[in-house]
Enzyme design. Structure first.
Site, mmCIF file in Angstrom:
data_model
loop_
_atom_site.group_PDB
_atom_site.id
_atom_site.type_symbol
_atom_site.label_atom_id
_atom_site.label_comp_id
_atom_site.label_asym_id
_atom_site.label_seq_id
_atom_site.Cartn_x
_atom_site.Cartn_y
_atom_site.Cartn_z
ATOM 1 N N MET A 33 -48.745 80.259 25.361
ATOM 2 C CA MET A 33 -48.412 80.164 23.938
ATOM 3 C C MET A 33 -48.417 81.565 23.322
ATOM 4 S SD MET A 33 -49.845 76.550 22.588
ATOM 5 C CE MET A 33 -51.512 77.039 22.250
ATOM 6 N N ALA A 35 -49.668 85.474 22.388
ATOM 7 C CA ALA A 35 -50.927 86.173 22.071
ATOM 8 C C ALA A 35 -51.592 86.567 23.397
ATOM 9 C CB ALA A 35 -51.843 85.305 21.210
ATOM 10 N N HIS A 37 -53.265 88.169 26.626
ATOM 11 C CA HIS A 37 -54.384 89.069 26.915
ATOM 12 C C HIS A 37 -54.476 89.232 28.425
ATOM 13 C CE1 HIS A 37 -56.326 85.311 27.857
ATOM 14 N NE2 HIS A 37 -56.224 84.886 26.616
ATOM 15 N N HIS A 40 -53.943 86.174 30.642
ATOM 16 C CA HIS A 40 -52.558 85.753 30.898
ATOM 17 C C HIS A 40 -51.900 86.671 31.938
ATOM 18 C CE1 HIS A 40 -52.983 84.226 26.608
ATOM 19 N NE2 HIS A 40 -52.573 83.142 27.245
ATOM 20 N N GLN A 64 -49.056 69.793 20.537
ATOM 21 C CA GLN A 64 -50.441 69.710 21.010
ATOM 22 C C GLN A 64 -51.466 70.068 19.935
ATOM 23 O OE1 GLN A 64 -49.458 72.738 24.136
ATOM 24 N NE2 GLN A 64 -51.513 73.499 23.781
ATOM 25 N N GLY A 151 -54.578 78.686 33.957
ATOM 26 C CA GLY A 151 -55.925 79.248 34.022
ATOM 27 C C GLY A 151 -56.984 78.165 34.146
ATOM 28 N N LYS A 153 -59.723 78.450 32.835
ATOM 29 C CA LYS A 153 -60.392 78.449 31.526
ATOM 30 C C LYS A 153 -60.163 77.105 30.821
ATOM 31 C CE LYS A 153 -61.285 79.867 27.180
ATOM 32 N NZ LYS A 153 -60.176 79.297 26.461
ATOM 33 N N ASP A 154 -58.912 76.598 30.899
ATOM 34 C CA ASP A 154 -58.603 75.268 30.364
ATOM 35 C C ASP A 154 -58.667 74.295 31.540
ATOM 36 O OD1 ASP A 154 -57.566 75.694 27.434
ATOM 37 O OD2 ASP A 154 -56.755 77.313 28.630
HETATM 38 O O1 PAF Z 1 -52.733 76.652 27.917
HETATM 39 C C1 PAF Z 1 -51.834 76.851 27.096
HETATM 40 O O2 PAF Z 1 -51.625 77.981 26.622
HETATM 41 C C2 PAF Z 1 -50.966 75.686 26.646
HETATM 42 O O3 PAF Z 1 -51.696 74.513 26.551
HETATM 43 C C3 PAF Z 1 -49.724 75.492 27.537
HETATM 44 C C4 PAF Z 1 -50.096 75.127 28.954
HETATM 45 C C5 PAF Z 1 -48.890 76.774 27.542
HETATM 46 C C6 PAF Z 1 -48.862 74.352 26.979
HETATM 47 O O4 PAF Z 1 -48.433 74.619 25.691
#
Ligand code: PAF
Length: 282
Positions: A33, A35, A37, A40, A64, A151, A153-154
């Site tokens: 999304m 931004a 860092h 990413h 989302q 990641g 992280k999520d």
């Molecule tokens: O983890 C994220 O940044 C978002 O949930 C993703 C996977 C890009 C979906 O919008």
């Protein structure tokens, strides 16, 4: 520094990818999304190890976010993102569609994944995984990658995407990449930009408290007790609210009465209006 081509429409994306496909090149996708860092950039580097060409998508996905959440103030740093990707040198194309390109007038489909999406984030953000699964499945079908990197992280999101790919027989290898942290242990996140100096100090405690709770559980403290201790420690450290601290089976994310070999501790906690998440193996 090589400039990276940016596709703003699906037609442009498919045009670029078609050439690579004809040359039998493997394609990797890193959905983001923006931004961006170091976390990413590490995902993009990981993608490049397994693919000839890497597409990075940058799309702040309204599907989302609930109406009361931070969609409007979510950091948008497109020019800086492009520079970072160009400097790092691993991305070959950027896909940055508009909201109307991704969700044209009349769009009416939502992908709902069961299994690992139950509980945890869903208890507090019930709309979240439906929005993620919808946009990620669209990105997969738009880009048709051989692999995609997400990641750890999520962590729950990673399990949900893996389950969706398995259930829908999508021929895409899903790679989970380790969380990148600041020196004091804070997991890198675009939302860390919301934190003031005092909150930033407290934020680092999240990782430390989870680490301690994981050790307590490994040392034989019952799972519910280790979770409750960590919850209390977070509030004591200055967090304003704790959504959850949970020790779960690492794959199914089902509750564990007793520890197994593959357990994971996950947490979400608030500093004022900023919600931080983190997780690690137990
Ligand atoms: O983890 C994220 O940044 C978002 O949930 C993703 C996977 C890009 C979906 O919008």
């Amino acid at each position: 520094m090589k400039e990276i081509p940016v596709a703003n429409t699906l037609a442009e994306l498919r045009g670029g990818i078609a050439t690579w496909r004809m040359a039998r090149q493997r394609i990797g996708l890193v959905p983001t999304m923006g931004a961006l860092h170091r976390g990413h950039l590490a995902l993009v580097e990981e993608a490049k190890k397994r693919a000839d060409k890497v597409v990075v998508s940058i799309f702040v996905n309204p599907a989302q976010f609930a109406p009361h959440e931070d969609f409007d103030r979510y950091p948008r740093t497109f020019d800086a993102d492009l520079t970072k990707l160009a400097e790092a040198g691993h991305a070959d194309a950027i896909y940055a569609p508009s909201v109307s390109e991704m969700y044209p007038e009349g769009f009416a489909t939502r992908i709902n994944v069961g299994g690992p999406s139950a509980g945890l984030e869903t208890d507090f953000r019930p709309h979240f995984f439906g929005g993620v699964a919808t946009v990620v499945s669209k990105l997969f079908l738009q880009c048709l990658p051989d692999s995609a990197v997400f990641g750890e992280k999520d962590y729950q999101q990673l399990q949900v995407v893996k389950r969706m790919v398995r259930d829908l027989d999508l021929p895409i290898e899903i790679i989970g990449a380790a969380t990148i942290r600041e020196d004091d242990g804070l997991a890198l996140s675009s939302r860390n930009a919301y934190l003031n100096a005092a909150q930033r100090q407290i934020a680092a405690q999240l990782n430390k408290i989870l680490r301690l709770a994981a050790k307590r559980a490994r040392d034989g403290v019952p799972v519910p007790q280790a979770e409750a201790e960590a919850q209390a420690a977070l509030l004591n450290a200055g967090f304003d609210k704790v959504d959850y601290v949970a020790i779960r089976d690492a794959r199914s994310l089902q509750q564990l009465d007793t520890l197994n070999d593959e357990a994971r501790i996950l947490a979400a906690a608030w500093l004022d209006k900023t919600r931080l998440i983190d997780n690690m193996p137990v």
